[in-house]
Design a protein around this motif. Sequence first.
Motif, PDB file in Angstrom:
ATOM      1  N   LYS A  65      10.307   3.868   2.816  1.00 26.00           N
ATOM      2  CA  LYS A  65      11.192   4.960   2.436  1.00 26.00           C
ATOM      3  C   LYS A  65      11.745   5.675   3.666  1.00 26.00           C
ATOM      4  CE  LYS A  65       9.287   6.103  -2.103  1.00 26.00           C
ATOM      5  NZ  LYS A  65       8.587   7.125  -2.884  1.00 26.00           N
TER       6      LYS A  65
ATOM      7  N   THR B 260       0.854  -1.187   0.000  1.00 26.19           N
ATOM      8  CA  THR B 260       0.000   0.000   0.000  1.00 26.19           C
ATOM      9  C   THR B 260       0.891   1.237   0.000  1.00 26.19           C
ATOM     10  OG1 THR B 260      -0.102   0.134   2.400  1.00 26.19           O
ATOM     11  CG2 THR B 260      -1.784  -1.228   1.312  1.00 26.19           C
ATOM     12  N   ARG B 261       0.294   2.385  -0.289  1.00 23.22           N
ATOM     13  CA  ARG B 261       1.061   3.632  -0.297  1.00 23.22           C
ATOM     14  C   ARG B 261       1.684   3.879   1.081  1.00 23.22           C
ATOM     15  NH1 ARG B 261       1.805   7.959  -3.372  1.00 23.22           N
ATOM     16  NH2 ARG B 261       0.182   7.520  -4.873  1.00 23.22           N
ATOM     17  N   GLU B 262       0.956   3.564   2.138  1.00 20.84           N
ATOM     18  CA  GLU B 262       1.469   3.766   3.492  1.00 20.84           C
ATOM     19  C   GLU B 262       2.698   2.877   3.744  1.00 20.84           C
ATOM     20  OE1 GLU B 262      -1.891   3.144   2.906  1.00 20.84           O
ATOM     21  OE2 GLU B 262      -2.449   5.256   3.095  1.00 20.84           O
ATOM     22  N   GLN B 263       2.641   1.659   3.285  1.00 20.10           N
ATOM     23  CA  GLN B 263       3.781   0.751   3.458  1.00 20.10           C
ATOM     24  C   GLN B 263       5.002   1.244   2.686  1.00 20.10           C
ATOM     25  OE1 GLN B 263       1.828  -2.834   2.111  1.00 20.10           O
ATOM     26  NE2 GLN B 263       1.716  -3.659   4.201  1.00 20.10           N
ATOM     27  N   ILE B 264       4.758   1.786   1.484  1.00 19.95           N
ATOM     28  CA  ILE B 264       5.865   2.332   0.681  1.00 19.95           C
ATOM     29  C   ILE B 264       6.485   3.523   1.380  1.00 19.95           C
ATOM     30  CG2 ILE B 264       6.467   3.451  -1.496  1.00 19.95           C
ATOM     31  CD1 ILE B 264       4.241   1.744  -2.807  1.00 19.95           C
ATOM     32  N   ASP B 265       5.657   4.449   1.888  1.00 12.28           N
ATOM     33  CA  ASP B 265       6.150   5.629   2.592  1.00 12.28           C
ATOM     34  C   ASP B 265       6.913   5.225   3.850  1.00 12.28           C
ATOM     35  OD1 ASP B 265       5.125   7.323   0.683  1.00 12.28           O
ATOM     36  OD2 ASP B 265       3.229   7.647   1.766  1.00 12.28           O
TER      37      ASP B 265
END
Length: 99
Positions: free
Chosen positions: A94, A86-91
Motif C-alpha cells: 500500500k 502477511t499484514r506487513e507485506q500488505i502495508d
Amino acid sequence: MLIEVEVCDVCRRLGVPVTSYTITETESGRSVVTVRCGEHAAPFEEVLGQPVEAVAAAETPKPRQAKKAATGRQPRGQRAERQVMTREQIDAAKAAGKA
C-alpha cells in the motif's frame, strides 16, 4: 329424459366441436380417454400428423456442445492460485502504491 353433451376437458365450452382421443402407455398398458376442442387438441394432432420416426426424433434431445472459455479468463471451476501475504507485506505494498 337425459341429454349428454360432450365438452372439451380443458376449457369446458359448450357448442364447440370436440374429438375424443385415447392415449395408451405401451409399457404398462394404462389408458385414458380425453375429449378436446380443436384449440386444445393441437398438440395431439401435431403428433398424429407426423410419421413415428419424426416423433421419436423430436423427443430425443440433441447433444450440446461445450462452451469455450473466454480468452484471458480461467474456465469455471478452476481457481487461480491465491497469493498469501502477511499484514506487513500488505502495508508495504500500500505504501508503495501497488495495492
